[in-house]
Design an enzyme around this catalytic site. Structure first.
Site, PDB file in Angstrom:
ATOM      1  N   SER A  70       4.131   6.942   1.752  1.00 25.33           N
ATOM      2  CA  SER A  70       3.819   6.103   0.595  1.00 25.33           C
ATOM      3  C   SER A  70       3.530   7.012  -0.573  1.00 25.33           C
ATOM      4  O   SER A  70       3.066   8.141  -0.404  1.00 25.33           O
ATOM      5  CB  SER A  70       2.589   5.245   0.903  1.00 25.33           C
ATOM      6  OG  SER A  70       2.120   4.597  -0.268  1.00 25.33           O
ATOM      7  N   TYR A  83      -5.918   4.842   3.847  1.00 24.89           N
ATOM      8  CA  TYR A  83      -4.468   4.642   3.843  1.00 24.89           C
ATOM      9  C   TYR A  83      -3.767   5.828   3.178  1.00 24.89           C
ATOM     10  O   TYR A  83      -2.817   6.390   3.707  1.00 24.89           O
ATOM     11  CB  TYR A  83      -4.135   3.335   3.106  1.00 24.89           C
ATOM     12  CG  TYR A  83      -2.662   3.077   2.952  1.00 24.89           C
ATOM     13  CD1 TYR A  83      -1.914   2.554   4.006  1.00 24.89           C
ATOM     14  CD2 TYR A  83      -2.009   3.337   1.746  1.00 24.89           C
ATOM     15  CE1 TYR A  83      -0.553   2.304   3.860  1.00 24.89           C
ATOM     16  CE2 TYR A  83      -0.658   3.091   1.594  1.00 24.89           C
ATOM     17  CZ  TYR A  83       0.061   2.575   2.657  1.00 24.89           C
ATOM     18  OH  TYR A  83       1.395   2.336   2.515  1.00 24.89           O
ATOM     19  N   ALA A  84      -4.243   6.225   1.990  1.00 20.82           N
ATOM     20  CA  ALA A  84      -3.633   7.345   1.272  1.00 20.82           C
ATOM     21  C   ALA A  84      -3.747   8.632   2.084  1.00 20.82           C
ATOM     22  O   ALA A  84      -2.801   9.426   2.140  1.00 20.82           O
ATOM     23  CB  ALA A  84      -4.292   7.509  -0.105  1.00 20.82           C
ATOM     24  N   ALA A  86      -3.914   8.888   5.374  1.00 21.22           N
ATOM     25  CA  ALA A  86      -2.993   8.809   6.516  1.00 21.22           C
ATOM     26  C   ALA A  86      -1.554   9.076   6.063  1.00 21.22           C
ATOM     27  O   ALA A  86      -0.807   9.806   6.724  1.00 21.22           O
ATOM     28  CB  ALA A  86      -3.092   7.437   7.180  1.00 21.22           C
ATOM     29  N   LYS A  87      -1.161   8.493   4.952  1.00 23.86           N
ATOM     30  CA  LYS A  87       0.197   8.711   4.443  1.00 23.86           C
ATOM     31  C   LYS A  87       0.371  10.148   3.968  1.00 23.86           C
ATOM     32  O   LYS A  87       1.441  10.746   4.130  1.00 23.86           O
ATOM     33  CB  LYS A  87       0.519   7.730   3.318  1.00 23.86           C
ATOM     34  CG  LYS A  87       0.557   6.276   3.778  1.00 23.86           C
ATOM     35  CD  LYS A  87       1.599   6.042   4.852  1.00 23.86           C
ATOM     36  CE  LYS A  87       1.705   4.580   5.215  1.00 23.86           C
ATOM     37  NZ  LYS A  87       2.839   4.284   6.091  1.00 23.86           N
TER      38      LYS A  87
END
Length: 168
Positions: A70, A83-84, A86-87
């Protein structure tokens, strides 16, 4: 060309890496469900690559691995720190793996779309910036087919000179 729909399916008895006669392709898309820290029975991705994905590619001296991350992993995202992160991990993993397997003529790249029109995007509460106006210069959401077109390009011989890249 082969594909992996879900990296965790590699542990199933059914073969999920298929041979379509034109090379090898593997892909990783770690969605929110794949980041569930309560689930400890999933095998580490590195072991899956070492045992199921990379050996046939190394033997063939060819392959393509296209991971989906992402833009949040490249530039961060307000309110989505986990989330950031992990991406961003998928991006760093892809870049490092690209260096490790380049000598076997295996390309590893990452597609990093911005906000994309999916049901998950519109499930975000309306106070979140991505739910109202896309925080990107063109002021529109990506469509799922934009992501698939980029992935297909990176899986073809047209991208043989591209390795270790994370592209929007």
């Amino acid at each position: 060309l082969g594909h992996i729909l879900d990296p965790f399916q590699l542990m199933s008895p059914m073969p999920v890496v298929t041979d379509w006669g034109t090379g090898d392709l593997a892909g990783l898309e770690a969605g929110l469900d794949a980041l569930d820290t309560r689930t400890t029975t999933r095998p580490p991705l590195s072991r899956l690559l070492r045992t199921k994905v990379l050996p046939p590619m190394v033997a063939a001296q060819a392959g393509k691995i296209v991971n989906i991350a992402s833009d949040a992993g490249r530039v961060g995202s307000m309110g989505e720190t986990v989330y950031a992160g992990a991406k961003g991990g998928i991006i760093a993993f892809s870049k490092s793996l690209a260096r490790e397997v380049a000598r076997y003529n295996i390309n590893v790249n990452c597609v990093c779309p911005g906000p994309t029109e999916t049901p998950l995007l519109f499930a975000v509460p309306s106070k979140h910036p991505a739910a109202s106006e896309p925080p990107i210069p063109c002021r529109r959401f990506a469509k799922p087919h934009h992501v698939s077109h980029a992935t297909i390009f990176l899986a073809t011989s047209c991208s043989d000179g591209i390795n270790g890249q994370a592209r929007n």
